[in-house]
Design a protein around this motif. Structure first.
Motif, PDB file in Angstrom:
ATOM      1  N   ASN A 251       0.797  -1.477   0.014  1.00 20.86           N
ATOM      2  CA  ASN A 251       0.026  -0.014  -0.014  1.00 20.86           C
ATOM      3  C   ASN A 251       0.802   1.070  -0.109  1.00 20.86           C
ATOM      4  N   PRO A 252       0.828   1.915  -0.941  1.00 17.43           N
ATOM      5  CA  PRO A 252       1.483   3.313  -1.059  1.00 17.43           C
ATOM      6  C   PRO A 252       1.682   4.161   0.335  1.00 17.43           C
ATOM      7  N   ASN A 253       0.608   4.364   0.944  1.00 17.61           N
ATOM      8  CA  ASN A 253       0.368   5.053   2.170  1.00 17.61           C
ATOM      9  C   ASN A 253       1.227   4.409   3.366  1.00 17.61           C
ATOM     10  N   ARG A 254       1.663   3.323   3.091  1.00 10.74           N
ATOM     11  CA  ARG A 254       2.356   2.550   4.472  1.00 10.74           C
ATOM     12  C   ARG A 254       3.341   3.281   4.908  1.00 10.74           C
ATOM     13  N   ASP A 255       3.878   3.151   6.166  1.00 11.26           N
ATOM     14  CA  ASP A 255       5.123   3.810   6.557  1.00 11.26           C
ATOM     15  C   ASP A 255       5.977   2.587   6.244  1.00 11.26           C
ATOM     16  N   ARG A 256       7.332   3.338   6.128  1.00 10.97           N
ATOM     17  CA  ARG A 256       8.453   2.157   5.592  1.00 10.97           C
ATOM     18  C   ARG A 256       9.194   1.994   6.807  1.00 10.97           C
TER      19      ARG A 256
ATOM     20  N   GLY B 257      16.855   7.738   1.395  1.00  9.45           N
ATOM     21  CA  GLY B 257      16.339   7.628   0.125  1.00  9.45           C
ATOM     22  C   GLY B 257      14.713   7.629   0.257  1.00  9.45           C
ATOM     23  N   MET B 258      14.225   6.680   0.930  1.00  8.19           N
ATOM     24  CA  MET B 258      12.727   6.510   1.006  1.00  8.19           C
ATOM     25  C   MET B 258      12.115   7.936   1.512  1.00  8.19           C
ATOM     26  N   ALA B 259      12.906   8.384   2.510  1.00  4.47           N
ATOM     27  CA  ALA B 259      12.078   9.573   3.375  1.00  4.47           C
ATOM     28  C   ALA B 259      12.336  10.859   2.236  1.00  4.47           C
ATOM     29  N   LYS B 260      13.481  10.659   1.345  1.00  2.69           N
ATOM     30  CA  LYS B 260      13.668  12.010   0.547  1.00  2.69           C
ATOM     31  C   LYS B 260      12.687  11.810  -0.585  1.00  2.69           C
ATOM     32  N   ALA B 261      12.330  10.638  -1.027  1.00  2.00           N
ATOM     33  CA  ALA B 261      11.324  10.300  -2.160  1.00  2.00           C
ATOM     34  C   ALA B 261       9.882  10.774  -1.624  1.00  2.00           C
ATOM     35  N   ALA B 262       9.660  10.548  -0.099  1.00  2.00           N
ATOM     36  CA  ALA B 262       8.446  11.025   0.231  1.00  2.00           C
ATOM     37  C   ALA B 262       8.165  12.453   0.027  1.00  2.00           C
TER      38      ALA B 262
ATOM     39  N   LEU C 118       9.704  14.496  -2.150  1.00  2.00           N
ATOM     40  CA  LEU C 118       9.869  15.044  -3.397  1.00  2.00           C
ATOM     41  C   LEU C 118       8.240  14.662  -4.106  1.00  2.00           C
ATOM     42  N   SER C 119       7.614  13.760  -3.518  1.00  2.00           N
ATOM     43  CA  SER C 119       6.400  13.084  -4.073  1.00  2.00           C
ATOM     44  C   SER C 119       5.210  13.825  -3.398  1.00  2.00           C
ATOM     45  N   GLY C 120       5.374  14.104  -2.237  1.00  2.00           N
ATOM     46  CA  GLY C 120       4.335  14.697  -1.369  1.00  2.00           C
ATOM     47  C   GLY C 120       3.763  13.806  -0.516  1.00  2.00           C
ATOM     48  N   ALA C 121       4.441  12.545  -0.253  1.00  2.00           N
ATOM     49  CA  ALA C 121       3.537  11.451   0.299  1.00  2.00           C
ATOM     50  C   ALA C 121       3.736  11.790   1.796  1.00  2.00           C
ATOM     51  N   GLN C 122       2.860  11.083   2.630  1.00  2.00           N
ATOM     52  CA  GLN C 122       2.790  11.416   3.902  1.00  2.00           C
ATOM     53  C   GLN C 122       3.528  10.546   4.966  1.00  2.00           C
ATOM     54  N   TYR C 123       3.889   9.491   4.250  1.00  2.00           N
ATOM     55  CA  TYR C 123       4.426   8.179   5.035  1.00  2.00           C
ATOM     56  C   TYR C 123       5.705   8.678   5.831  1.00  2.00           C
ATOM     57  N   HIS C 124       5.865   7.990   7.040  1.00  2.00           N
ATOM     58  CA  HIS C 124       7.110   7.939   7.945  1.00  2.00           C
ATOM     59  C   HIS C 124       7.951   7.050   7.599  1.00  2.00           C
ATOM     60  N   THR C 125       9.262   7.247   7.636  1.00  2.00           N
ATOM     61  CA  THR C 125      10.432   6.124   7.604  1.00  2.00           C
ATOM     62  C   THR C 125      11.136   5.988   8.927  1.00  2.00           C
ATOM     63  N   TYR C 126      11.243   4.617   9.176  1.00  2.00           N
ATOM     64  CA  TYR C 126      12.133   4.346  10.449  1.00  2.00           C
ATOM     65  C   TYR C 126      12.985   3.206  10.002  1.00  2.00           C
ATOM     66  N   VAL C 127      14.212   3.274  10.740  1.00  2.00           N
ATOM     67  CA  VAL C 127      15.240   2.439  10.390  1.00  2.00           C
ATOM     68  C   VAL C 127      15.951   2.207  11.560  1.00  2.00           C
ATOM     69  N   ILE C 128      16.238   0.841  12.184  1.00  2.00           N
ATOM     70  CA  ILE C 128      16.981   0.465  13.050  1.00  2.00           C
ATOM     71  C   ILE C 128      18.403  -0.296  12.585  1.00  2.00           C
ATOM     72  N   THR C 129      19.574   0.378  13.236  1.00  2.00           N
ATOM     73  CA  THR C 129      20.727   0.038  13.018  1.00  2.00           C
ATOM     74  C   THR C 129      21.245  -0.642  14.391  1.00  2.00           C
ATOM     75  N   GLY C 130      22.345  -1.533  14.361  1.00  2.00           N
ATOM     76  CA  GLY C 130      22.986  -1.763  15.609  1.00  2.00           C
ATOM     77  C   GLY C 130      24.305  -0.694  15.984  1.00  2.00           C
ATOM     78  N   ASP C 131      24.558  -0.641  17.081  1.00  2.00           N
ATOM     79  CA  ASP C 131      25.549   0.558  17.427  1.00  2.00           C
ATOM     80  C   ASP C 131      27.066  -0.020  16.875  1.00  2.00           C
ATOM     81  N   GLY C 132      27.462  -1.049  16.946  1.00  2.00           N
ATOM     82  CA  GLY C 132      28.595  -1.378  15.993  1.00  2.00           C
ATOM     83  C   GLY C 132      28.246  -1.097  14.671  1.00  2.00           C
ATOM     84  N   GLU C 133      27.315  -1.326  14.168  1.00  2.00           N
ATOM     85  CA  GLU C 133      27.121  -0.828  12.597  1.00  2.00           C
ATOM     86  C   GLU C 133      27.427   0.613  12.407  1.00  2.00           C
ATOM     87  N   MET C 134      26.938   1.432  13.503  1.00  2.00           N
ATOM     88  CA  MET C 134      27.523   2.975  13.184  1.00  2.00           C
ATOM     89  C   MET C 134      28.805   3.505  13.135  1.00  2.00           C
TER      90      MET C 134
END
Length: 270
Positions: A57-62, A127-132, A134-150
């Motif tokens: 669904n295009p309106n889903r949060d990512r 990229g997902m958040a930037k696409a929203a 640019l397109s005017g979409a209202q979804y929010h993007t969440y991402v989980i990383t590890g601390d070692g990954e940082m």
């Protein structure tokens, strides 16, 4: 809207199923799964706007699980949320199963992007958040990383870009369990404390107990005028006494005796 006590109960159920899946598969990343499960439960059962019957669904949060090696926890959550049959969890890591050691968006409904090589999920989420935007979409993007990954430089390039683009529709959650494969964060490339570094890059930062639902939910629901980072202080192996804060449980499978102890401890918490 699901209450804190209900989310806590669901997180305990997810821990039990994850433990069983890793034990039966004979492989997995159980320490990091136990640290991140409270965050995943809060996201999928309260915060994310998702549609299990219509995963694209295009309106889903990512949502992007950048620490993709904890895929089993995500699969259990997706199944409990209705994206997969719950009985499919028993196929984890088996031949021809779509539930591989890292999530695959071409096979598993509800997975937004393939992850595994660390340092890729946050750039994709930017990229997902930037696409929203640019397109005017209202979804929010969440991402989980590890601390070692940082420790990956690609994350800091993404952090710079998110601030530059004003991505107030992006939330980064760092699973700060203080351990990575083979060593503690402090003994490898100690990037802690994270808060002043993110703030210097122009981000809003919250610090919470990432295993306390009462702190997780308001942090995830917070909205700011800048990209938001949640530094979630967690315990590797959370909820299982002999695993907690032990680096050797990054990638290890319980013996039969250990499995029974862990099962009893997690069951007692229900």
């Amino acid at each position: 809207m699901m209450e804190i006590s209900d989310l806590e109960r669901i997180a305990r159920q997810i821990r039990l199923r994850d433990l069983r899946a890793v034990y039966e598969a004979g492989a997995g990343h159980i320490g990091g799964e136990m640290s991140v499960i409270d965050l995943l439960a809060a996201l999928y059962f309260r915060v994310l706007r998702v549609f299990p019957d219509h995963p694209k669904n295009p309106n889903r949060d990512r949502f992007v699980l950048s620490k993709g090696h904890t895929a089993c926890a995500l699969y259990v959550v997706l199944a409990k949320r209705g994206f997969l049959p719950e009985e499919e969890i028993s196929t984890f890591l088996k031949p021809h199963s779509r539930l591989n050691g890292h999530p695959n968006c071409n096979k598993v409904p509800g997975v937004e992007t393939n992850t595994g090589p660390l340092g890729h999920g946050l750039p994709v989420a930017v990229g997902m958040a930037k696409a929203a935007k640019l397109s005017g979409a209202q979804y929010h993007t969440y991402v989980i990383t590890g601390d070692g990954e940082m420790q990956e430089g690609s994350n800091w390039e993404a952090i710079m870009a998110a601030a530059q683009f004003g991505l107030d529709n992006l939330t980064l959650i760092v699973d700060h369990n203080r351990f990575q494969q083979g060593a503690s964060l402090a003994d490898t490339n100690d990037i802690a404390p994270l808060r002043p570094k993110l703030e210097a890059f122009g981000w809003e930062v919250s610090e919470i107990n990432g295993n306390a639902m009462s702190e997780i939910v308001p942090a995830l629901e917070k909205r700011t005028t800048r990209p938001h980072c949640i530094v979630a202080r967690t315990n590797k192996g959370h909820g299982i006494s002999f695993m907690q804060d032990r680096v050797d449980w990054h990638h290890k499978v319980p013996s039969k005796e250990q499995y029974e102890i862990a099962l009893a401890e997690l069951s007692e918490a229900l």
